[in-house]
Design an enzyme around this catalytic site. Structure first.
Site, PDB file in Angstrom:
ATOM      1  N   LYS A  63       0.857  -1.192   0.000  1.00 50.35           N
ATOM      2  CA  LYS A  63       0.000   0.000   0.000  1.00 50.35           C
ATOM      3  C   LYS A  63       0.891   1.238   0.000  1.00 50.35           C
ATOM      4  O   LYS A  63       1.915   1.267   0.686  1.00 50.35           O
ATOM      5  CB  LYS A  63      -0.914  -0.025   1.235  1.00 50.35           C
ATOM      6  CG  LYS A  63      -1.941   1.111   1.264  1.00 50.35           C
ATOM      7  CD  LYS A  63      -2.927   0.941   2.423  1.00 50.35           C
ATOM      8  CE  LYS A  63      -3.950   2.078   2.461  1.00 50.35           C
ATOM      9  NZ  LYS A  63      -4.941   1.922   3.542  1.00 50.35           N
TER      10      LYS A  63
ATOM     11  N   SER B 287      -9.987   2.204   2.567  1.00 51.08           N
ATOM     12  CA  SER B 287      -9.052   2.937   1.733  1.00 51.08           C
ATOM     13  C   SER B 287      -8.036   2.050   1.021  1.00 51.08           C
ATOM     14  O   SER B 287      -7.384   2.514   0.084  1.00 51.08           O
ATOM     15  CB  SER B 287      -8.303   3.948   2.603  1.00 51.08           C
ATOM     16  OG  SER B 287      -7.469   3.280   3.533  1.00 51.08           O
TER      17      SER B 287
ATOM     18  N   SER C 273     -10.451  -0.183   6.747  1.00 47.59           N
ATOM     19  CA  SER C 273      -9.822  -0.115   5.419  1.00 47.59           C
ATOM     20  C   SER C 273      -9.118  -1.364   4.919  1.00 47.59           C
ATOM     21  O   SER C 273      -8.715  -1.411   3.765  1.00 47.59           O
ATOM     22  CB  SER C 273      -8.844   1.049   5.369  1.00 47.59           C
ATOM     23  OG  SER C 273      -9.554   2.243   5.193  1.00 47.59           O
TER      24      SER C 273
HETATM   25  N1  GLN Z   1     -13.556   4.694   5.848  1.00 47.65           N
HETATM   26  C1  GLN Z   1     -12.989   5.131   7.085  1.00 47.65           C
HETATM   27  C2  GLN Z   1     -12.538   6.566   6.927  1.00 47.65           C
HETATM   28  O1  GLN Z   1     -12.771   7.113   5.921  1.00 47.65           O
HETATM   29  C3  GLN Z   1     -11.858   4.237   7.490  1.00 47.65           C
HETATM   30  C4  GLN Z   1     -10.638   4.431   6.690  1.00 47.65           C
HETATM   31  C5  GLN Z   1      -9.498   3.585   7.151  1.00 47.65           C
HETATM   32  O2  GLN Z   1      -9.681   2.562   7.804  1.00 47.65           O
HETATM   33  N2  GLN Z   1      -8.290   4.027   6.812  1.00 47.65           N
HETATM   34  O3  GLN Z   1     -11.952   7.137   7.786  1.00 47.65           O
END
Ligand code: GLN
Length: 485
Positions: A76, A151, A175
């Site tokens: 990532k 994400s 995410s």
């Molecule tokens: N969707 C959540 C956010 O937008 C979690 C994102 C994540 O786990 N990095 O913060």
């Protein structure tokens, strides 16, 4: 080869049926063909990857190989990797070349794994659809009109489209698990503090945790063996003995107590996802598990609490991107303050700005007690709910995401709808618990994957992987791949 497990790939490399250079080239070719459609990778550096593969081949020949030696892994783009462009999905870092390796990258290098490239992600990991990436959306290999989740959307898409053997992700509120669910793969977020955050670009430090995304629980166990470990450079890294996460995979599930939280099966859950989760529970009964009804009474507060705490931490973490210490600098400005303002206005996207605004608001003098402090107290209660529940069960199960993958653009102008995608995953981060998602069938008229979430008690990763693996021995959902690969 592209459907092989990590153990099978390791065996093929050891037996010299294929070399690491050949395997890496195979994936690089697949990326060249398919990435223009999926946009799963932001950076590929064939020369560097192939040089790593050649070194891995020497290790393999000398008999010094470990289980992941020579295997191409997608990273990532939130992990700093020395000499690699590391963008975190943002214009702010579009030209940033990391001068050092994150601990996770060091661990993979030490294991002799190949860095196959850096995967696309929501900007600074803020999002549930990968649409906030400065470098464009990622497509879901099961339906190119659908989002891959976020994400870690690039990672999920790359694993599902067989553009890597396995991948890393990070999970602040879901995410790893939500994109794993939406792309039909397996992913685990370990207990907070298990994987070092050193060199992992910070979003919300008290919630961020890295973990593997792969085709199966067994593959995730092998990845976790490499990723975990104490690191003194992360003050929240836990000093625990190194574990072998594959050790319990083979154990039968007789007597396993599965807790089903009643709050996870209410209106917000779409019927196809609910049905697949119930079928998975039925399969677990056949495997010898018993089902226990439990309650997580503060579930409805998890999303609001998260959207106070995560932006608060983000607003502080992102202050370093000011065009001086880090990040994009505006070309034209009048004075220092103007330079900061213009650089940040140009470098950050809409969602990141929204979070910074919320974060500075809830931390501001007049509102700190009303929002931030209150949210911290509820966070404690949410963690207590899990502790109470684990007095009655060994693992908790439910849906990972309330629906299958939605279409690109569908939730773009409604942040709250987007935030609710993580309604079942966020509480796990707030409590610091381990959580995973495994494929358990298809919804949307049999076209799109559904994920089953498994939540374990602190440091119960080996047991969760056992629970997931036994299901994957009895079913074949995790072996399904999108058509046309
Ligand atoms: N969707 C959540 C956010 O937008 C979690 C994102 C994540 O786990 N990095 O913060």
């Amino acid at each position: 080869m592209i459907n092989a497990s990590l153990n099978q790939l390791g065996a093929a490399l050891a037996a010299k049926k294929i070399s690491s250079v050949e395997l890496t080239q195979l994936y690089l070719n697949r990326i060249a063909t398919h990435n223009p459609v999926y946009n799963a990778y932001l950076t590929v550096d064939a020369k560097t990857s192939l040089a790593q593969a050649a070194a891995a081949d020497s290790l393999l020949s000398s008999g010094n190989a470990g289980p992941l030696t020579g295997i191409p892994i997608a990273q990532k783009d939130i992990f700093c990797a020395k000499g690699w462009r590391t963008t975190c999905g943002s214009k702010m870092l579009a030209d940033f070349i990391a001068p050092y390796d994150a601990h996770v990258i060091e661990q993979f290098n030490r294991a002799g794994a190949i860095n196959l490239g850096k995967t696309n992600m929501d900007e600074f990991a803020m999002g549930s659809s990968n649409e906030t990436s400065y470098f464009g959306a990622v497509r879901n290999p099961w339906n190119q009109k659908a989002v891959p989740g976020g994400s870690s959307g690039g990672a999920a898409s790359a694993v599902a489209a067989r553009l890597c053997a396995a991948a890393t992700g990070t999970d602040t509120g879901g995410s790893i698990r939500q994109p794993a669910a939406l792309c039909g793969i397996t992913g685990i977020k370990p207990t907070y503090g298990t994987v070092s955050r050193y060199g992992m670009i910070a979003f919300a430090s008290s919630l961020d945790q890295a973990g593997p995304m792969a085709k199966s629980a067994e593959d995730c166990a092998l990845m976790l063996n490499v990723m975990t470990g104490f690191d003194e450079r992360d003050s929240t890294s836990l000093q625990r003995e190194k574990e072998d996460y594959t050790r319990d995979l083979h154990l039968p599930l007789t007597g396993l107590r599965i807790g089903l939280p009643r709050e996870f099966f209410t209106e917000g859950l779409s019927s196809d996802v609910g049905a697949r989760v119930q079928e998975a529970i039925a399969e677990y009964r056949k495997l010898g598990a018993t089902i226990v009804g439990i309650s997580l009474p503060n579930t409805r507060l998890a999303v609001p609490v998260y959207y106070v705490l995560a932006p608060a931490e983000a607003s502080s973490n992102l202050s370093r991107f000011d065009g001086v210490r880090y990040g994009h600098r505006a070309d034209e400005y009048t004075d220092l303050a103007d330079m900061y303002e213009k650089s940040r206005a140009q470098g950050f996207g809409e969602e990141v700005k929204r979070r910074i605004m919320i974060g500075t608001y809830v931390l501001s003098h007049g509102y700190y007690d009303a929002y931030y402090l209150q949210a911290q107290k509820i966070r404690r209660l949410i963690a207590q709910d899990f502790t109470d529940a684990f007095a009655h069960c060994d693992v908790i199960m439910g849906p990972t995401s309330p629906s299958t993958a939605f279409n690109l653009g569908e939730k773009g102008d409604d942040p709250v709808q987007m935030y609710l995608s993580d309604i079942y995953t966020i509480a796990v981060n707030l409590a610091g618990l381990p959580g995973m998602s495994i494929p358990c069938g298809f919804g949307a008229s049999g076209t799109m994957p559904v994920g089953l979430q498994i939540i374990g008690n602190y440091f119960e990763e080996a047991r969760m992987l056992n629970v997931a693996h036994q299901y994957q021995l009895a079913t074949d959902w995790h072996t399904r791949a999108p058509q046309g690969l």
